[in-house]
Design a protein around this motif. Structure first.
Motif, short mmCIF file in Angstrom:
data_model
loop_
_atom_site.label_atom_id
_atom_site.label_comp_id
_atom_site.label_asym_id
_atom_site.label_seq_id
_atom_site.Cartn_x
_atom_site.Cartn_y
_atom_site.Cartn_z
N PHE A 42 -0.41 12.46 4.18
CA PHE A 42 -0.51 11.08 4.62
C PHE A 42 0.46 10.17 3.88
O PHE A 42 1.03 9.24 4.47
N LEU A 43 0.69 10.42 2.60
CA LEU A 43 1.66 9.65 1.83
C LEU A 43 3.07 9.85 2.38
O LEU A 43 3.84 8.89 2.53
N ALA A 44 3.41 11.08 2.73
CA ALA A 44 4.73 11.37 3.31
C ALA A 44 4.89 10.70 4.67
O ALA A 44 5.96 10.17 4.98
N ILE A 45 3.83 10.68 5.47
CA ILE A 45 3.88 9.99 6.77
C ILE A 45 4.09 8.49 6.56
O ILE A 45 4.87 7.85 7.27
N PHE A 46 3.41 7.92 5.56
CA PHE A 46 3.57 6.51 5.25
C PHE A 46 5.02 6.19 4.85
O PHE A 46 5.58 5.20 5.30
N VAL A 47 5.62 7.05 4.05
CA VAL A 47 7.01 6.85 3.64
C VAL A 47 7.93 6.93 4.86
O VAL A 47 8.89 6.15 4.98
N ILE A 48 7.65 7.85 5.79
CA ILE A 48 8.46 7.96 7.00
C ILE A 48 8.36 6.67 7.82
O ILE A 48 9.37 6.19 8.35
N VAL A 49 7.16 6.10 7.93
CA VAL A 49 7.00 4.85 8.68
C VAL A 49 7.78 3.72 8.03
O VAL A 49 8.47 2.95 8.71
N ILE A 50 7.74 3.63 6.71
CA ILE A 50 8.49 2.60 5.98
C ILE A 50 9.99 2.81 6.19
O ILE A 50 10.74 1.86 6.44
N MET A 51 10.45 4.04 6.10
CA MET A 51 11.88 4.32 6.29
C MET A 51 12.31 4.07 7.73
O MET A 51 13.44 3.63 7.98
N ALA A 52 11.44 4.32 8.70
CA ALA A 52 11.76 4.03 10.09
C ALA A 52 11.91 2.53 10.29
O ALA A 52 12.81 2.08 11.01
N SER A 53 11.06 1.75 9.65
CA SER A 53 11.18 0.30 9.71
C SER A 53 12.50 -0.14 9.08
O SER A 53 13.19 -1.03 9.60
N HIS A 54 12.85 0.46 7.97
CA HIS A 54 14.12 0.15 7.31
C HIS A 54 15.30 0.54 8.20
O HIS A 54 16.30 -0.18 8.28
N LEU A 55 15.17 1.66 8.87
CA LEU A 55 16.23 2.12 9.78
C LEU A 55 16.43 1.13 10.93
O LEU A 55 17.57 0.85 11.32
N LEU A 56 15.33 0.60 11.45
CA LEU A 56 15.44 -0.42 12.49
C LEU A 56 16.13 -1.67 11.96
O LEU A 56 16.91 -2.31 12.67
N GLY A 57 15.83 -2.04 10.72
CA GLY A 57 16.50 -3.18 10.11
C GLY A 57 17.99 -2.95 9.94
O GLY A 57 18.80 -3.85 10.13
N LEU A 58 18.37 -1.72 9.60
CA LEU A 58 19.79 -1.40 9.49
C LEU A 58 20.48 -1.46 10.85
O LEU A 58 21.67 -1.77 10.93
N ALA A 59 19.73 -1.17 11.91
CA ALA A 59 20.30 -1.21 13.25
C ALA A 59 20.40 -2.63 13.78
O ALA A 59 20.96 -2.85 14.86
N GLY A 60 19.84 -3.59 13.07
CA GLY A 60 19.94 -4.98 13.47
C GLY A 60 18.77 -5.52 14.22
O GLY A 60 18.80 -6.63 14.73
N VAL A 61 17.69 -4.75 14.31
CA VAL A 61 16.49 -5.20 15.02
C VAL A 61 15.74 -6.18 14.11
O VAL A 61 15.48 -5.89 12.95
N GLN A 62 15.39 -7.34 14.66
CA GLN A 62 14.62 -8.32 13.90
C GLN A 62 13.13 -7.95 14.00
O GLN A 62 12.58 -7.84 15.09
N HIS A 63 12.50 -7.77 12.86
CA HIS A 63 11.07 -7.48 12.84
C HIS A 63 10.43 -8.29 11.73
O HIS A 63 11.11 -8.77 10.83
N GLY A 64 9.16 -8.45 11.79
CA GLY A 64 8.49 -9.25 10.77
C GLY A 64 8.44 -10.71 11.18
O GLY A 64 8.00 -11.06 12.25
N ARG A 65 8.94 -11.56 10.31
CA ARG A 65 8.84 -13.02 10.51
C ARG A 65 9.48 -13.46 11.76
O ARG A 65 10.42 -13.68 12.20
#
Length: 65
Positions: A42-65
């Protein structure tokens, strides 16, 4: 963190999940304690979700605020 380390962390976590799943499926030996793998999966899955969010940020997708 750039694209290469992000993808490396995702690949590493997938390898960790595969290794832990392999350990979980091994036959149990009578009288031996087993390493608890589920929390680490579950910890590894959580890290993958965080890294996927970071990957979207690198691609220029606006998320969050």
């Amino acid at each position: 963190m750039t694209l290469t380390p992000t993808l490396s962390v995702i690949g590493l976590m997938i390898a960790v999940i595969a290794g832990l799943a392999w350990l979980e499926r091994r036959p149990r030996e009578f009288g031996k304690l087993r390493f608890p793998t589920t929390p680490f999966i579950f910890l590894a899955i959580f890290v993958i979700v965080i890294m996927a969010s970071h990957l979207l940020g690198l691609a220029g997708v606006q998320h969050g605020r």
